[in-house]
Design a protein around this motif. Structure first.
Motif: not given
Lengths: 294, 524
Positions: A61-62, A285
């Motif tokens: 997701g980051g 995210e």
């Protein structure tokens, strides 16, 4: 600070930790003119396998960097969310070997640098040299040991340096400037700046104390300064990213896998881990977008 | 009274301190009987001004509470001085807070400044005659020091004929030794300008003492107490609330003392600006082990003087129960240089050390870090702290003060296990033979004294710290002995006591041998 730059000095295992990768990732985020996103998740919660899935989802997701918690029976610096997760993991029979496997599999699956965060007694008991060697062999990037003061840290730091691991120290708003200099001179990787006086857990806002602390830390070190404690939303992340090199989020992720009633000590309905892991990915995210809005 | 300039600490000359290591030689007749060597402490310097010593931190938003007029008392008492007697030697711990390999400051950075502030302020207070004068005044006129030394011959008939004396800390205000430390730290809290006090408590004795001092000084008070303990020590919960304290039951972990301490540390990190953590035992980060010891040191200083006056010689052994270890170190410390005096700590063995359900940290634990210092802890092979068990809430703790760990490793101290069942038998025995109902914690020390007395024989002399009174434990005792209900009879008739007296010291089931009588006799 230079102690980690000894590639090939991986000790008996012949493997070295990934402290350099950690530094490179933080430098990369800075080069993109953004803060890095650092996510925390305890190993073994709710099970070893689901913990690995959640951590992998955070990276996907980051999250640029991950901290995998080694749960402790007496986590005095953690609030109820992480303490409950730690209890669940330990009641499930979690062992240090499971924590190391979690770190190995998450690093192998995602390529992100993975730190271990725990308290000093488990490492002291396991043996600092043995722990460092095995953490490095698992592909770990370093350790955060919030109850190990710099004065007591030499044995650990030497072991960590031998195995290519960073030692990240925590500083607090109450730390005086002279002490900040001592701590950051001994530390490596980055400096963990506690945003406020308190334990882990989500909060409505991140205090103004954090910014002042980051400024003071920058006055004594070139290490990146990352801020944690209380960050839970993209808006927090964006705010902190305005002045810090990294934003650390833990309890907000852990909460998503915690049955609501369990925080009160009463077992609630088990969460659907597949759904919960996808919410973990979505939160990552969101936060990743936040750290790019500085 | 031209003595006002005299240093307030250590007025009674202490003899040179013997090294602790090598461990105890046979000090048999080597130690001179020096009762005469210790002069009675000098009279106190009279306080300046008419008002005497008035706590400046008292509430001002309530109608004025009549202020104690301390001066008349101080004239009436021969000794309002010399009760606060910090370690005159001061070699241990060192500046880094270590007693040998044990101690230190393993605390989060957020607490560093606060803990250092306590250390700095305590050093200043120790050197300030006004601090000693005020604390001495409180110890005499509020606590009721000196506490009595009581010989217990009918009880001693069951201890192999040895003479047994009890240091009566149960007679202090609030009913235990805990008040000694609490008053000292309450004065320190006021010196630091803090207005809120937090504390942990197990049996509730430290919580009650803390709530008492906070009421006295007008401080806000929050007490953390494990849920298991709030249930088994309900009387003390009510006492704390009566005194105006907020009692927070802690539901995490084992829901006992260890978890109460965790929760208090969390509170402290978040509220450190205005809050003092009034730690209740000789564990925790430096300077707590040394500071709390100093505040309790008066127990041994008095007892040593009293027994010399009464018997004309030093005891063969001094005995005390150990949970965190505060009452034990308070008794032991003044006897450290007396190498002929054995220092015997009695740990809670619960259902027996072999059962795994115990709190015998020095018997069965290994070095590790818990609550801010390195000492012995009960832990598994990966450094997770294991859940202790004791019928006594005050001993139900998986750690131990670092100075005790050091005394054990140097051989100066000896530490033995006492099971739940042995402690309860000793509680009954003292109640029936002497009319004194001890706390279950202190009953562990009594059980140990029976054992030590039998080993010493009729020539033996044992001094036991009766650290607290048993009122709080009556529910537990009533369930254990079946005292509730219409058909309940008085426990322990003469036949039972005679049977106790004939116990063979070599019997493996005798008190202190870690037997598993508790499980055999069933739960209470």
């Amino acid at each position: 600070m230079s102690t980690v730059e000894t590639p090939g000095a991986g000790g008996a295992t012949g493997t070295t930790g990934t402290a350099e990768l950690l530094s490179a990732v933080l430098a990369g985020a800075a080069a993109e003119d953004r803060a890095a996103l650092i996510g925390y998740f305890p190993a073994g919660f709710p099970t070893v396998e689901d913990g690995i899935r959640a951590a992998v989802a955070m990276a996907e997701g980051g999250c640029d960097v991950l901290e995998i918690g080694l749960p402790h029976s007496d986590p005095v610096l953690d609030g109820p969310v992480i303490q409950t997760a730690d209890d669940i993991a330990l009641r499930g029979g979690l062992r240090i070997a499971d924590v190391l496997r979690t770190i190995r599999e998450v690093h192998a699956a995602t390529g992100v640098p993975v730190l271990c965060m725990t308290y000093w007694n488990p490492v002291d008991r396991y043996g600092p040299e043995r722990f460092a060697a095995e953490l490095a062999a698992a592909g770990g990037a370093g350790c955060i040991l919030p109850d190990l003061p710099v004065e007591e840290s030499e044995v650990w730091r030497k072991a960590a340096a031998r195995h290519g691991l960073a030692t990240v120290f925590v500083v607090a708003p109450s730390s005086r400037d002279a002490r900040l200099a001592t701590i950051t001179a001994a530390g490596s990787g980055f400096v963990y700046a506690a945003s406020l006086m308190g334990v882990t857990g989500t909060r409505e806002s991140v205090g103004a104390e954090a910014r002042e602390l980051v400024d003071r830390v920058r006055g004594v070190t070139e290490l990146p300064v990352c801020v944690g404690l209380g960050v839970s939303t993209a808006a927090h992340a964006a705010e902190v990213a305005g002045y810090a090199d990294g934003v650390i989020v833990g309890s907000a992720f852990v909460k998503l896998l915690l049955p609501a009633a369990d925080a009160e000590g009463v077992p609630g309905a088990p969460v659907n881990t597949v759904e919960a892991v996808s919410r973990v990915r979505e939160l990552a995210e969101d936060l990743a977008a936040g750290v790019r809005r500085r | 009274m031209a003595r006002a300039d005299r240093p307030a600490v250590g007025p009674a000359p202490e003899r040179p301190r013997a090294p602790l290591s090598p461990p105890v030689p046979d000090g048999g007749g080597a130690e001179p009987v020096d009762g005469g060597a210790r002069r009675p402490v000098a009279p106190a310097p009279a306080p300046k001004g008419a008002g005497g010593v008035v706590p400046a931190g008292r509430r001002t938003d309530t109608p004025p509470i009549p202020v104690r007029t301390t001066a008349p008392f101080r004239k009436a008492h021969a000794m309002t001085d010399g009760f606060f007697q910090p370690d005159p030697d001061g070699r241990f711990p060192g500046a880094d807070g270590y007693f040998g390999a044990f101690g230190g400051m393993f605390i989060p950075e957020a607490l560093r400044a606060a803990v250092e502030e306590v250390a700095v302020e305590y050093e200043k207070a120790k050197a300030d005659p006004a601090f000693a004068a005020e604390l001495n005044d409180l110890l005499v006129n509020y606590t009721g020091r000196p506490s009595a030394l009581t010989e217990v011959p009918r009880f001693a008939e069951h201890a192999g004929g040895a003479r047994v004396f009890l240091k009566r800390e149960d007679l202090n205000h609030t009913g235990s030794h805990k008040i000694n430390n609490v008053l000292g730290q309450a004065l320190l809290t006021r010196r630091m300008g803090k207005t809120r006090v937090i504390a942990e408590t197990g049996a509730g004795q430290h919580g009650v003492a803390t709530a008492t001092a906070c009421a006295l000084f007008g401080l806000e008070c929050v007490i953390y107490m494990g849920e298991v303990d709030t249930e088994r020590q309900a009387l003390n919960v009510a006492r704390m609330r009566m005194l105006g304290a907020e009692v927070v039951p802690v539901a995490s972990g084992s829901r006992t003392l260890k978890d109460a301490i965790n929760e208090a540390f969390r509170d402290w990190v978040a509220n450190v600006d205005r809050t003092h953590y009034l730690f209740g035992t000789v564990a925790g980060p430096h300077p707590f082990p040394a500071m709390v010891r100093d505040f309790h040191r008066v127990i041994g200083v008095e007892a040593r003087r009293q027994i010399l006056e009464r018997v004309g010689r030093l005891p063969d052994a001094v005995a005390a129960c150990v949970g965190g270890g505060s009452n034990a170190i308070g008794l032991f410390h003044a006897f450290l240089p007396d190498t002929g005096v054995r220092l015997v700590g009695l740990e809670a063995a619960g259902h027996g050390v072999a059962s795994g359900k115990h709190a015998a940290t020095l018997t069965a634990g290994e070095p590790g870090i818990l609550h801010g210092s390195r000492s012995y802890v009960l832990q598994d092979d990966e450094g997770q702290i294991t859940e202790p068990h004791s019928i006594s809430a005050g001993l139900d703790y998986p750690g131990i003060g670092p100075e005790h760990a050091w005394l054990k490793d140097t051989g100066r101290g000896e530490y033995r296990p006492v099971t739940d069942a042995e402690a309860m038998e000793a509680l009954r025995l003292l109640s029936r033979t002497e009319g004194i109902i001890p706390a279950i914690e202190s009953a562990h020390a009594l059980a140990g004294a029976l054992e030590v007395g039998r080993e010493l024989g009729p020539e033996g002399l044992v001094l036991v710290n009766l650290s607290g009174r048993g009122d709080k434990d009556m529910d537990t005792a009533a369930r254990w002995f079946g005292l509730y209900g219409d058909t309940a009879e008085a426990v322990g008739g003469p036949a039972d006591l005679a049977a106790d007296a004939s116990t063979d010291p070599a019997d493996p089931a005798a008190p202190g041998n870690g037997s598993e009588r508790a499980s055999e006799e069933g739960s209470a």
